[in-house]
Design an enzyme around this catalytic site. Sequence first.
Site, PDB file in Angstrom:
ATOM      1  N   CYS A  64     -13.732 -30.947   2.427  1.00  0.00           N
ATOM      2  CA  CYS A  64     -12.824 -31.391   1.318  1.00  0.00           C
ATOM      3  C   CYS A  64     -11.419 -30.785   1.517  1.00  0.00           C
ATOM      4  CB  CYS A  64     -13.228 -31.288   0.052  1.00  0.00           C
ATOM      5  SG  CYS A  64     -13.771 -29.647  -0.685  1.00  0.00           S
ATOM      6  N   HIS A  97     -30.324 -16.180   8.269  1.00  0.00           N
ATOM      7  CA  HIS A  97     -30.888 -15.667   7.075  1.00  0.00           C
ATOM      8  C   HIS A  97     -31.210 -16.606   5.916  1.00  0.00           C
ATOM      9  CE1 HIS A  97     -29.519 -10.935   8.076  1.00  0.00           C
ATOM     10  NE2 HIS A  97     -30.041 -11.662   9.120  1.00  0.00           N
TER      11      HIS A  97
HETATM   12  C1  RB5 Z   1      -8.633 -32.835  -3.706  1.00  0.00           C
HETATM   13  O1  RB5 Z   1      -7.289 -33.001  -3.822  1.00  0.00           O
HETATM   14  C2  RB5 Z   1      -8.909 -31.514  -3.722  1.00  0.00           C
HETATM   15  O2  RB5 Z   1      -9.250 -30.882  -4.978  1.00  0.00           O
HETATM   16  C3  RB5 Z   1     -10.533 -31.637  -2.972  1.00  0.00           C
HETATM   17  O3  RB5 Z   1     -10.599 -31.931  -1.615  1.00  0.00           O
HETATM   18  C4  RB5 Z   1     -11.106 -30.038  -2.866  1.00  0.00           C
HETATM   19  O4  RB5 Z   1     -10.425 -29.075  -2.227  1.00  0.00           O
HETATM   20  C5  RB5 Z   1     -11.799 -29.474  -4.060  1.00  0.00           C
HETATM   21  O5  RB5 Z   1     -12.304 -28.340  -4.091  1.00  0.00           O
END
Ligand code: RB5
Length: 141
Positions: A64, A97
């Site tokens: 993400c 671990h």
């Molecule tokens: C998306 O904008 C972002 O908030 C998400 O990808 C992530 O980084 C959240 O932890």
Amino acid sequence: MIYLASDHAGYALKEELKKWLERAKKPYTDLTPELVEGDDYPDSAKLLAEALKTDSKGRGVALCGTGVGMSIALNRYKWVRAVLSTKREVVRLSRQHNNSNVLCLSGRFVTYKKAIALTKVFLATPFSDDQRHVRRIEKLT
Ligand code: RB5
């Protein structure tokens, strides 16, 4: 099997990672193959957690924007042990671990080169199987 999952912010790095996995002849399943602008990382994390529930020997790479959302979401599933780090040594120790089964990566703050280096270590390092580590992992559930 290696499962990949990302939200929109991890999508581009995931696509790069796929090219490397193909070159390295490592079979993978992409659980989020389409770019969906504005999608929510808990939904992608859920797809990955469900895949790992079925395939208990599988590994995941979750991406993400920061890697943080994915790691928070994934570690809510009791069969998931997700590691978020930009240090190869930490990723290696998380395998040895903690028997980590998901590597979380930031699509916005980790370079392609670093992502490959972290993924290589994550995939190549076995769990130590030491009794003390087994005992500690058992205490997590
Ligand atoms: C998306 O904008 C972002 O908030 C998400 O990808 C992530 O980084 C959240 O932890």
